[in-house]
Write a protein that holds these residues in place. Structure first.
Motif, short mmCIF file in Angstrom:
data_model
loop_
_atom_site.label_atom_id
_atom_site.label_comp_id
_atom_site.label_asym_id
_atom_site.label_seq_id
_atom_site.Cartn_x
_atom_site.Cartn_y
_atom_site.Cartn_z
N ALA A 1 0.76 -1.19 -0.09
CA ALA A 1 0.24 -0.05 0.03
C ALA A 1 0.96 1.45 -0.06
N LEU A 2 1.96 1.15 0.71
CA LEU A 2 2.67 2.25 0.97
C LEU A 2 3.68 2.52 -0.41
N GLU A 3 4.03 1.50 -0.94
CA GLU A 3 4.82 1.87 -2.45
C GLU A 3 4.04 2.34 -3.38
N THR A 4 2.69 1.87 -3.42
CA THR A 4 1.78 2.35 -4.33
C THR A 4 1.21 4.03 -4.16
N LEU A 5 1.01 4.33 -2.71
CA LEU A 5 0.96 5.54 -2.43
C LEU A 5 1.95 6.75 -2.58
N ALA A 6 3.35 5.99 -2.60
CA ALA A 6 4.55 6.86 -2.76
C ALA A 6 4.92 7.09 -4.09
N LYS A 7 4.07 6.51 -5.19
CA LYS A 7 4.41 7.04 -6.36
C LYS A 7 4.05 8.22 -6.76
N ALA A 8 3.13 8.94 -5.83
CA ALA A 8 2.85 10.24 -6.17
C ALA A 8 3.76 11.14 -5.47
N PRO A 9 3.98 12.53 -6.03
CA PRO A 9 4.89 13.49 -5.33
C PRO A 9 4.68 13.54 -3.70
N VAL A 10 3.48 13.41 -3.25
CA VAL A 10 3.04 13.65 -1.83
C VAL A 10 2.43 12.24 -1.54
N LEU A 11 2.86 11.83 -0.35
CA LEU A 11 2.41 10.66 0.29
C LEU A 11 1.14 10.90 1.07
N PHE A 12 -0.17 10.76 0.51
CA PHE A 12 -1.29 10.91 1.44
C PHE A 12 -1.79 9.64 2.16
N VAL A 13 -1.84 9.91 3.50
CA VAL A 13 -2.42 8.71 4.29
C VAL A 13 -3.63 9.07 4.84
N PRO A 14 -4.41 8.20 5.45
CA PRO A 14 -5.80 8.54 6.09
C PRO A 14 -5.40 8.83 7.64
N ALA A 15 -5.89 9.90 7.83
CA ALA A 15 -5.94 10.78 8.94
C ALA A 15 -6.54 9.95 10.14
N GLY A 16 -5.77 10.15 11.24
CA GLY A 16 -6.34 9.53 12.61
C GLY A 16 -6.30 7.84 12.44
N THR A 17 -5.77 7.07 11.75
CA THR A 17 -5.72 5.99 11.52
C THR A 17 -4.49 4.92 11.84
N SER A 18 -4.51 4.05 12.62
CA SER A 18 -3.34 3.33 12.95
C SER A 18 -3.63 1.98 12.52
N LEU A 19 -2.36 1.27 12.15
CA LEU A 19 -2.28 -0.12 12.06
C LEU A 19 -1.47 -0.99 12.74
N GLN A 20 -1.64 -2.24 13.13
CA GLN A 20 -0.95 -3.18 13.86
C GLN A 20 -0.38 -4.24 13.15
N PRO A 21 0.28 -3.87 12.07
CA PRO A 21 0.90 -5.11 11.32
C PRO A 21 1.67 -6.20 11.68
#
Length: 255
Positions: free
Chosen positions: A137-157
């Motif tokens: 998911a991060l590799e996909t999001l990082a293809k853009a010049p700005v890495l947008f992420v969901p605010a207020g969201t945490s993960l426990q990978p």
């Protein structure tokens, strides 16, 4: 302990680790596949399930497809219908499927209930998100010049090999119903995971949280997908990215 194990989804990312670990433990498994013999079968249609299940005392059910509801709900129903009485079923699910509105999670929850109502002895393990899926998911999001992420969201990978390890332990043990969830060792904000990814891969991007609308985004902000009482995994996301990228924990290239 039951001999003759069949693994559905055995060619997938999790399934390969499960099959390898079973073999290492002296329990080589059959793999149900739509294209590769000798155990060709299709959960979407039910074709080939009877021969594949013949003589199998245990089924580790990992086959899943977020894009296709038939792989989880109808496929699970076909599997439990075709399985002989007494077959031990081990099913992998996702933390929070009973309290999260994401359609894929709801389908996994429905599949859980099919397993529970099947009359077969069973064990269900719920796990949090795998490191490799978060990385993708991060590799996909990082293809853009700005890495947008969901605010207020945490993960426990959690490390996928640790989930495989637990599934093998359950498959070689006795039916236990729904066992405790398996979560990763840390709960980290999505933005924090993004910054870890960028640092350990040597990339530069501004990380910008966005407040997403809707019930699904709100459930993620609530943490419906987390297992704070079960931080049982050992490997962190930083460990995983460092190993994948060949860099050390400080972001420099490992020698």
């Amino acid at each position: 302990m039951r001999e003759n194990i069949l693994v559905t989804g055995g060619t997938g990312a999790l399934g390969r680790h499960v099959v390898d670990r079973l073999a290492a433990a002296g329990h080589p498994a059959r793999v149900l596949s739509r294209t590769r013999g000798p155990h060709i079968g299709d959960l979407r249609t039910g074709a080939g399930l009877g021969p594949a299940l013949d003589g199998a005392g245990t089924v580790v059910h990992l086959a899943s497809d977020p894009r296709d509801s038939s792989a989880d709900v109808e496929g699970t129903r076909r599997l439990v219908t075709a399985a002989p009485a007494g077959t031990y079923l081990v099913y992998v699910s996702i933390v929070g499927v009973d309290r999260h509105p994401l359609p894929y999670y709801r389908r996994k929850y429905e599949a859980e209930r099919i397993v529970e109502d099947s009359g077969l002895p069973y064990t269900i393990l719920r796990a949090t998100q795998f490191h490799n899926l978060v990385l993708l998911a991060l590799e996909t999001l990082a293809k853009a010049p700005v890495l947008f992420v969901p605010a207020g969201t945490s993960l426990q990978p959690v490390e996928i090999e640790e989930v495989a390890e637990r599934l093998v332990e359950l498959a070689l043990g006795d039916p236990a119903g729904r066992v405790p969830d398996l979560g990763g060792p840390e709960i980290v904000s999505f933005a924090g995971l993004a910054r870890t990814y960028l640092r350990l891969t040597g990339r530069r991007r501004p990380v910008v949280p966005l407040l997403l609308p809707g019930r699904v985004a709100a459930a993620f902000r609530r943490g419906a997908h987390l297992a704070p009482d079960h931080p049982d995994g050992r490997g962190t996301f930083a460990d995983f990215v460092a190993a994948t990228s060949g860099r050390s924990g400080d972001g420099t290239r490992a020698r």
